[in-house]
Structure formats: structure tokens, C-alpha cells
Scaffold this motif. Sequence first.
Motif, PDB file in Angstrom:
ATOM      1  N   PRO A 332       0.838  -1.212   0.000  1.00 47.88           N
ATOM      2  CA  PRO A 332       0.000   0.000   0.000  1.00 47.88           C
ATOM      3  C   PRO A 332       0.869   1.257   0.000  1.00 47.88           C
ATOM      4  CG  PRO A 332      -0.808  -1.600   1.605  1.00 47.88           C
ATOM      5  CD  PRO A 332       0.515  -2.107   1.132  1.00 47.88           C
ATOM      6  N   ASP A 333       0.362   2.319  -0.593  1.00 53.58           N
ATOM      7  CA  ASP A 333       1.150   3.555  -0.761  1.00 53.58           C
ATOM      8  C   ASP A 333       1.670   4.094   0.566  1.00 53.58           C
ATOM      9  OD1 ASP A 333       0.761   3.431  -3.454  1.00 53.58           O
ATOM     10  OD2 ASP A 333      -0.965   4.798  -3.473  1.00 53.58           O
ATOM     11  N   PRO A 337       6.988   5.269   2.932  1.00 57.70           N
ATOM     12  CA  PRO A 337       7.855   6.153   3.738  1.00 57.70           C
ATOM     13  C   PRO A 337       8.475   5.448   4.938  1.00 57.70           C
ATOM     14  CG  PRO A 337       5.832   7.283   3.129  1.00 57.70           C
ATOM     15  CD  PRO A 337       5.646   5.859   2.749  1.00 57.70           C
ATOM     16  N   ASN A 338       7.675   4.607   5.604  1.00 53.43           N
ATOM     17  CA  ASN A 338       8.203   3.915   6.785  1.00 53.43           C
ATOM     18  C   ASN A 338       9.268   2.885   6.415  1.00 53.43           C
ATOM     19  OD1 ASN A 338       6.659   5.294   8.703  1.00 53.43           O
ATOM     20  ND2 ASN A 338       4.907   3.918   8.425  1.00 53.43           N
ATOM     21  N   ILE A 339       9.084   2.211   5.273  1.00 48.78           N
ATOM     22  CA  ILE A 339      10.103   1.240   4.848  1.00 48.78           C
ATOM     23  C   ILE A 339      11.390   1.960   4.466  1.00 48.78           C
ATOM     24  CG2 ILE A 339      10.690  -0.483   3.097  1.00 48.78           C
ATOM     25  CD1 ILE A 339       7.782  -1.327   3.033  1.00 48.78           C
ATOM     26  N   ARG A 340      11.259   3.059   3.731  1.00 51.22           N
ATOM     27  CA  ARG A 340      12.464   3.820   3.341  1.00 51.22           C
ATOM     28  C   ARG A 340      13.215   4.338   4.576  1.00 51.22           C
ATOM     29  NH1 ARG A 340       8.898   5.970  -0.938  1.00 51.22           N
ATOM     30  NH2 ARG A 340       9.500   4.945  -2.888  1.00 51.22           N
ATOM     31  N   ALA A 467      12.981  -2.931  10.765  1.00 46.27           N
ATOM     32  CA  ALA A 467      11.534  -3.080  10.578  1.00 46.27           C
ATOM     33  C   ALA A 467      11.248  -4.501  10.117  1.00 46.27           C
ATOM     34  CB  ALA A 467      11.003  -2.076   9.566  1.00 46.27           C
ATOM     35  N   VAL A 468      10.095  -5.006  10.516  1.00 49.34           N
ATOM     36  CA  VAL A 468       9.603  -6.305  10.044  1.00 49.34           C
ATOM     37  C   VAL A 468       8.280  -6.051   9.353  1.00 49.34           C
ATOM     38  CG1 VAL A 468       8.776  -8.588  10.693  1.00 49.34           C
ATOM     39  CG2 VAL A 468      10.765  -7.615  11.859  1.00 49.34           C
ATOM     40  N   VAL A 469       8.202  -6.420   8.049  1.00 45.71           N
ATOM     41  CA  VAL A 469       7.008  -6.172   7.244  1.00 45.71           C
ATOM     42  C   VAL A 469       6.294  -7.501   7.014  1.00 45.71           C
ATOM     43  CG1 VAL A 469       6.102  -5.170   5.126  1.00 45.71           C
ATOM     44  CG2 VAL A 469       8.231  -4.278   6.104  1.00 45.71           C
ATOM     45  N   GLY A 503      12.882  -0.665  16.530  1.00 46.78           N
ATOM     46  CA  GLY A 503      12.230  -0.936  15.256  1.00 46.78           C
ATOM     47  C   GLY A 503      10.721  -1.049  15.383  1.00 46.78           C
ATOM     48  N   SER A 504      10.058  -1.252  14.239  1.00 45.74           N
ATOM     49  CA  SER A 504       8.596  -1.331  14.220  1.00 45.74           C
ATOM     50  C   SER A 504       8.134  -2.497  13.351  1.00 45.74           C
ATOM     51  CB  SER A 504       8.002  -0.016  13.703  1.00 45.74           C
ATOM     52  OG  SER A 504       8.521   0.287  12.418  1.00 45.74           O
TER      53      SER A 504
END
Length: 633
Positions: A332-333, A337-340, A467-469, A503-504
Amino acid sequence: MQSVKPLRLKRESYRSKSATATNIFVKVWVDSGLSHLDGTYSYRIPNQFKEIISIGSRIKVPFNSRSCEALVIELLETQESIEHLKIIESVLGDTPVTTPAMLDFYALMAQYWASDPYSLIKSGIPSRVAAVEKKIELTIKSDSQKNLFNRKKTQKTYLMHNPHKSAHADILDLALTRLKSGSTLLLLPDTKDVDRIMDLVSESNLSNLVLRLDSALPRAQRYENYLKSIIADNALIVGNRNALFAPVKNLDSIIVAFEKSEQYFERKHPFWNVRDSVLLRAQAENVNVYFTGYVPSSMMADLIEKRTVDFVSQKISLKTSTYPQVHGELLPDRIFPNIRKALLEGTVLFLVPRKGYGNALLCAKCKNTSVCECGGRHILTSATANPLCSLCSLEQKNWKCQWCESTTRYVSARGIDRFHEEIGRAFPNTPIQISSAPNILSDIADKTKIVIATAGAVPNRTQDYSAVVLLEGQRFLSASTSVYEELVYEHFFEAASHVSRKGSILIVLDSFHPLVASLTRWNPSTLIKKILRENLEAFLPPYSSIAVITSEPSEALSLRSGFTKSIKDGRLPTESKVFLIEGEKAATSRIVLSVPVEQRKILATFLLELSRRRAISKKSSISIALDPYTLLS
């Protein structure tokens, strides 16, 4: 009269001998290969073997006109004649290969799993290596055969793993703590887990003896370690599923790491599993039991609810964010930003639902699923590859839709290779590594910025992802059974545990899903209670005990009728349910028989007797799996 005296003297002499002589014989289990001949059998001991045979010895005996291996389970004395008994042919080594306590455990297991003892013995006792026995036979023969402690109270505990720390390090810490009280048996799902623990042991400077027992060892080394477990004081035994049968001296604790693992279920006769079997051994030998994991299985959760098992966890809060899919897009759009930002701070882990490239091929025009002539679904191994049948592996060249004849393809059910392509395009010039069976990474390169892994394949040596996606959360959760739903929760928590302290967790899922709150609070109780409610309504474990009986299709209807009649006659509980599962053109049929869990012993006894009677009457064999991992496998 002179001729009578010698006769009377002989008779007197014979009576005197019979009154004082003691005859020794053994009772054994015989590896006959016939399920209905699973009782104990008695044999005489020749004079040359009397000094070397003991309980737990492997021997050769005459049985049913052939020579069979047997295991001595009792040594008995009698003053009666034993001339009618057959004689032991040979002794397979001077070393006993198990202990009286373990023989009691084998008998208990056979009753619980509706099996013959020798099928379990083959799982537990490694193949003999004569050269190994010569090195340690004298030590074992002089040692005690009993392992029992006189404890007033033992512990049964479930330990939930925490984020920011290696689960394997947690497990080893627990094992080292328990070693202070006595020998410890540590069970792990697979060889890679054993390797990881052994690496940590080598770094810990542990002074206790550590014995490895798994299939990765050479045959001789495995047998030697098995025998050493009988005599070693304060030892740590590390192994896989079959290490449960190690006859550990002065056993204090058994640890089952990652208790929900599918690897803990035996997939062939006698279909036993580690969780139930460990609880049986703990009861028989009065030892402590510890289970570990991220989310308890429904069976374990039920024991926790009943306070049979203590649940231990820490209060932890994680930073989570949700990003629902609107049009089926991968990312999703709002998540970009959070991944970058996370990529600037470190490495990002992506968890994806499945391996491969495209696990379903659709027509881009009419959206119908492409299938092979055999009925199997077409899959893609790469963007340009020809479709392959998922069943017969037939390659479909010059593909076109069988409905509208369009040649434009649409890849559905994306696999990790397709995710790799799309994530690579979304974040160009970013070093990426993928981890998926059979090529599961244990660690990642220093320059790697993105790791893409399937469930259960997360590199376990890295604990500090920025981060963990969790991608396609809804597809993860569209599990067909509660067992796989439990596994999804386990995989989500396991992946989230690798996040760094700052991290998030970025979840592609609706924010109102209970999984989000559970991850944030690091508490899976809401998720497990939901599964328990559903299983109660559906009469599934842990509220029922289930047997899957596999037979030839021609026998299925008569078996189902027999089970139904047994319920009416009271030989099975009246609450029992019977279902027949038949697939088209299937070589076998399956019958699912379920009873209330409190009546499990009745079910096991009934099925064992059924198996024996069918063998005696020379009917076709049937496969009986009690409480299998899934009903459909």
C-alpha cells in the motif's frame, strides 16, 4: 526286589533336585512384523548366556519357524520345569540397550497410540554397531538401570519466547539452569535447530557432557551417544523427535523447544507425537517438563486453561502499524515512507506467504484459473517460463486460455520469487537476499538491506531488523484448518521477535484484526481463545480425540458401518462421530472417528483390538493414526 532299589534311588534323587533347583527364563517382546503378535513371550536361557543377559538385552529367538530379534523385558525364576520353552539362539551384544524405566514407557506408549511395542522400539533404539559396544559395555553393565527421582512435585511449564533475543539462546539458558538439578533432555524440531544449539554450547564453555542424538550423526556415533546417555551423570542430551526415547540417567527435565512444530509428529505407523508422549514420560518417570514457543498450540492452551501447565511470559510492548490493501496491491502507498526510513537505519525483513513464483495462473481477460488436462492447477516458476502442472508437472507450451483463448497471462497467488521482483522494483539498487525452503539462510551478508523470507525460514541469527514487514496478512490468515491458523500466528510472532528495540512491525492487514493488538501487547491469548471456541463448536481437539483410519476403498463402507454399529452397541462412546472421506479415483479412503477427549483410552483400546482381529483374519491392512497433525494429510 533287588532290581527295584536302583529305580527308587533314581526317583528320590530326581525329587530332591526338583525341590531345590531354580530355573531362570526371560520374557521378551519379539520383532515379528505382525501386529497381532505383540504380546510377551517366554524363552529359556542357555548356560553360556546366563551371565550376559539382563533386562534390556537384544537377543535372537526362534519365532514362528524363523529367527527374530527380541528385547528382554523381564528376568524370572521358577522352580517348575521350563523344558517346554524354546531356547534363546544368540545374544546381540553384551550391552543392554535400554532400561527398565524405558521399557515401562514403551508399554505405556503402545497402549496410548494403539500400537505394538516394537514399532516404537524401532523409533527409539538406534541400529546396533558391535564395535561401539566393545568400548563401553563394561561400564554400562556395572551401572544402575533405574533413572527415577523421588520428587514430591514436578513442574509443567510453557515458556513464551520474547522479542529482541534469540529463541535458541533462551532455550539453552533454560537447559543450563535445569542441568544444575540433573540430566536434561532437549528436543528440537530439526537438524538446523540442533546445529544452532550445539554452536551456542561450544561458545558457552559448558563443563557438562553434551550428547547429540539426531539423524545427522554417523550411525556409529549416534549409537555411541545413545549408550552413553545411560551412564552419563548430569548430561545434556540434544536431539530431534526420536531422542525422546533416550534412556537418560538421573533425568531431571525434558525441554520441548517450539512445541507446535510439525516435525514433532510421526507421519508413519504408529503416528505418535512428541507433546503427548513427553507428558506420558514425565508422568511415568516423575520429571519436569518445559515447552517453549511463541504461541501455544490449542492442545497446550487447553492445558494452560486447566492450570495443568503454567504459562510464563514477560510484559512487552511493540510498535506496530497497519496498512490495509485497497486494490490487492503488494505494498500500500502509505507503507513506503516507513520502509524507506527503516532502510536508512538498518535491514528490513519481509515475511511472505509462500515460496515459488506464481502459484496460480489466471487468464488476464476472463480471469478463469488455468488448469491442466489432469485437473491440476498451472503454476509459474518465473515470469517467462511456460506453465507447469502442479500435479503431473506437464509443461504447457504455447499457452492460451481454454475458455476465451486469450494468450495474456495474469499471475495470482504470488510466491517469494515474484515478491523479490516487485520489491526489487519498488526499492531499486538495494541489496536483497531471499530465504525459503530448501535454501534457508542462517545468517545474512553485512551489505544486505532487505531480507525476504517465507514462514519458518527467517534467518535465526539476526535479531535486530529495523523493521519487520508482514505482507498479505489476509492471505496468510485464510487458512483451511485451525492447525494452520495456529501456525500462522506462530510465524507472525516469530518474525516480529527479530525486530530491534527501536524498530517497528508493519502489517499489511486491517487494523481491527485481533492479531494486531496481540502483537502489540505480545500476548496471543485472544487469538488462542478464538481458536478454542471454534474447536469446541466443531468438536475438534482439544475437546475430542480423533482417529484417521486409512483403508482400501472397497473396505471403507463396511468399516464405517462397523464403527456405527459399535457406537450403537456401546463399544464406543455414544457421543462418537464417524465420517467417510472419499476422493475421486483415490487409491485409499479415510474414515474419521472422533470421541470426547475423556474417552480417548476407550478409542485406543478399541482400535488396537480392531487391528489385531483384522490381522488374525488376514484381512487387508489398515492404517490407524490417533490425533494426527491434520485430518487431510
